[in-house]
Design an enzyme around this catalytic site. Structure first.
Site, PDB file in Angstrom:
ATOM      1  CE1 TYR A 144      -3.677   2.731   0.371  1.00  0.00           C
ATOM      2  CE2 TYR A 144      -2.192   3.406   2.117  1.00  0.00           C
ATOM      3  CZ  TYR A 144      -3.030   3.783   1.130  1.00  0.00           C
ATOM      4  OH  TYR A 144      -3.931   4.968   1.111  1.00  0.00           O
ATOM      5  CG  ASP A 245       5.711   4.063   1.434  1.00  0.00           C
ATOM      6  OD1 ASP A 245       5.786   4.545   2.439  1.00  0.00           O
ATOM      7  OD2 ASP A 245       4.615   3.956   0.805  1.00  0.00           O
ATOM      8  CE  LYS A 274      -0.359   6.456   7.602  1.00  0.00           C
ATOM      9  NZ  LYS A 274      -0.249   5.683   6.375  1.00  0.00           N
TER      10      LYS A 274
HETATM   11  C1  LIG Z   1      -0.461   5.852   5.074  1.00  0.00           C
HETATM   12  C2  LIG Z   1       0.516   5.523   3.913  1.00  0.00           C
HETATM   13  C3  LIG Z   1       0.765   6.218   2.472  1.00  0.00           C
HETATM   14  C4  LIG Z   1      -0.072   7.449   2.354  1.00  0.00           C
HETATM   15  O1  LIG Z   1       0.007   8.391   3.009  1.00  0.00           O
HETATM   16  P1  LIG Z   1      -1.011   9.672   3.372  1.00  0.00           P
HETATM   17  O2  LIG Z   1      -0.421  10.580   4.192  1.00  0.00           O
HETATM   18  O3  LIG Z   1      -2.203   8.948   3.757  1.00  0.00           O
HETATM   19  O4  LIG Z   1      -1.055  10.064   1.807  1.00  0.00           O
HETATM   20  C5  LIG Z   1       1.775   5.711   1.829  1.00  0.00           C
HETATM   21  N1  LIG Z   1       2.336   4.687   2.114  1.00  0.00           N
HETATM   22  C6  LIG Z   1       2.232   3.839   3.201  1.00  0.00           C
HETATM   23  C7  LIG Z   1       3.270   2.654   3.462  1.00  0.00           C
HETATM   24  C8  LIG Z   1       1.433   4.348   4.146  1.00  0.00           C
HETATM   25  O5  LIG Z   1       1.119   3.744   5.308  1.00  0.00           O
END
Ligand SMILES: *Cc1c(COP(=O)(O)O)cnc(C)c1O
Length: 426
Positions: A144, A245, A274
């Site tokens: 994700y 990521d 986050k």
């Molecule tokens: C939450 C998340 C995103 C997206 O971040 P947003 O601030 O919601 O746009 C991308 N990659 C990972 C691994 C995430 O957990």
């Protein structure tokens, strides 16, 4: 004013919900430490950290003060042609704590945008090298990376919540979800799959993009560090960039400051978000090394991105305060303690009739059920028992604020047991 919950239901969209038949919402009026207070006065222990963000808990005096101090000098100023101390100090701190080769920082406003920027960096890099055929991404199932179009294109096509957009998304290359579990060696069969995929596709691949070790919203799955290590070495061997990521995993959640440290791997590009602001505001960052940064900038090249709220001073100030607060504390012992407690307390649900798997890693605990759960029914049970846990699909999971105390964590894991029993009886 009419009943506010009715108004909300009628007019406000919540994440991934219908406008006409939304799931119920609970009105929160304040939050302090690990507790959320509802409009009816009830307090709930928070098991979600507001989706990985609120690592220090809510209403933290140090973070409040950082924002209050910054707001007195400036809340926002454009970043085109202007710079400021909050951005400079935060960038310095981030470069200092992330893998050594990452030296360039691009600030943006959310995790999804930082992924878009990462993809652009990779594409622009190969473009500037005259390698326009390197324009696809390689990733794994179960990932994700966010909800914008570029990010959606590398989310799991089925569990990544975006299956309805498949026809308009660029078609990237997916490998199976890693089977080798965390703290286990890499299965030789998987190793072969990785090698064959690189062998076959490397000429058209700009970058591999992955969540290191922990796959979050695509299935809450923890995989072998050797798997990541092997991908990293294949990237080097076949001249493919590696994007990690770390939006969910960054800032301590997995027991290391960044999850790539479990595999001693340095990406070419890294996304952060986050927990960066401690959950106070929205901010993200994309980091890269000199090779990519200088490669993009060949012959006067520029990185084509520039969000309006780039490097917002309030967000920078609170991010810096949050990182310093984390580092000033014995955070890694705290996470280890949470992990041990999660392992011990979730183990008792292993043989529960509704459960297929339990797993815990760092400050993340997961109970996977045989069938998808009824989210609103289960949430009601949790709220009744004074905890905030938001399951999705077949996953009941918690990633509490790092400041949670053992008795509070026990309340969360006990509530999961009560929730499981309620599934059994309905
Ligand atoms: C939450 C998340 C995103 C997206 O971040 P947003 O601030 O919601 O746009 C991308 N990659 C990972 C691994 C995430 O957990």
């Amino acid at each position: 004013m009419k009943n506010p919950i009715d108004f909300d239901r009628k007019h406000i969209w919540h994440p991934y919900t219908s406008a006409v038949e939304p799931l119920p919402t609970y009105e929160v009026v304040s939050a302090e430490g690990v507790r959320l207070t509802l409009a009816n006065g009830k307090t709930l222990i928070d098991g979600m950290s507001s989706w990985w963000c609120a690592i220090h808990g809510y209403n933290h005096p140090t973070l409040n003060e950082a924002i209050q101090t910054q707001i007195k000098s400036m809340s926002h100023v454009m970043f085109g042609g202007i710079t400021h101390q909050p951005a400079i100090q935060l960038a310095e701190k981030i470069i200092d704590i992330t893998p050594k080769s990452l030296e360039h920082v691009f600030f943006s406003d959310s995790g999804s945008v930082s992924v878009e920027v990462a993809i652009k960096m990779a594409m622009q890099y190969w473009n500037a090298q005259g390698r326009i055929e390197k324009s696809r991404l390689l990733t794994i199932r179960g990932g994700y990376h966010g909800d914008t179009f570029g990010a959606m294109s590398v989310c799991d096509p089925e569990t990544g919540m975006h299956e309805r957009f498949q026809s308009v998304l660029p078609q990237h290359i997916f490998m199976p979800r890693p089977q080798s579990r965390v703290n286990e060696p890499l299965d030789p069969l998987e190793k072969t799959i990785l090698e064959e995929t690189f062998e076959k596709h490397h000429k058209e691949v700009a970058a591999v993009i992955l969540e290191p070790i922990v796959q979050g919203a695509g299935g809450m799955w923890f995989y072998s560090a050797e798997y990541l290590k092997h991908i990293s070495s294949l990237c080097k061997q076949y001249n493919v960039l590696l994007i990690l990521d770390e939006i969910a995993t960054g800032f301590g959640r997995t027991g290391k400051l960044f999850a790539c440290e479990h595999a001693q791997v340095e990406p070419d590009i890294m996304c952060l978000g986050k927990a960066m602001t401690g959950g106070y505001m929205t901010q993200a960052a994309t980091l890269t090394n000199r090779r990519v940064a200088e490669g993009i900038s060949t012959d006067g090249g520029v990185l084509m991105h520039g969000p309006t709220f780039m490097a917002n001073p309030l967000a920078c100030a609170v991010s810096l305060a949050s990182i310093e607060l984390l580092l000033s504390d014995d955070w890694s012992n705290k996470i280890a303690g949470i992990e041990t407690q999660l392992v011990n307390e979730l183990a008792k649900y292993k043989s529960h009739s509704t459960v297929v798997d339990i797993r815990a890693f760092g400050a993340i605990g997961v109970v996977q059920t045989k069938e998808p759960v009824n989210v609103s029914a289960l949430q009601k049970v949790f709220v009744k028992h004074d905890v905030w846990i938001r399951p999705f699909n077949d996953l009941i999971y918690i990633m509490p604020p790092f400041v949670i105390q053992p008795d509070e964590l026990l309340d969360l894991t006990d509530a999961i047991g009560i929730g499981l029993d309620s599934i059994e009886t309905t």
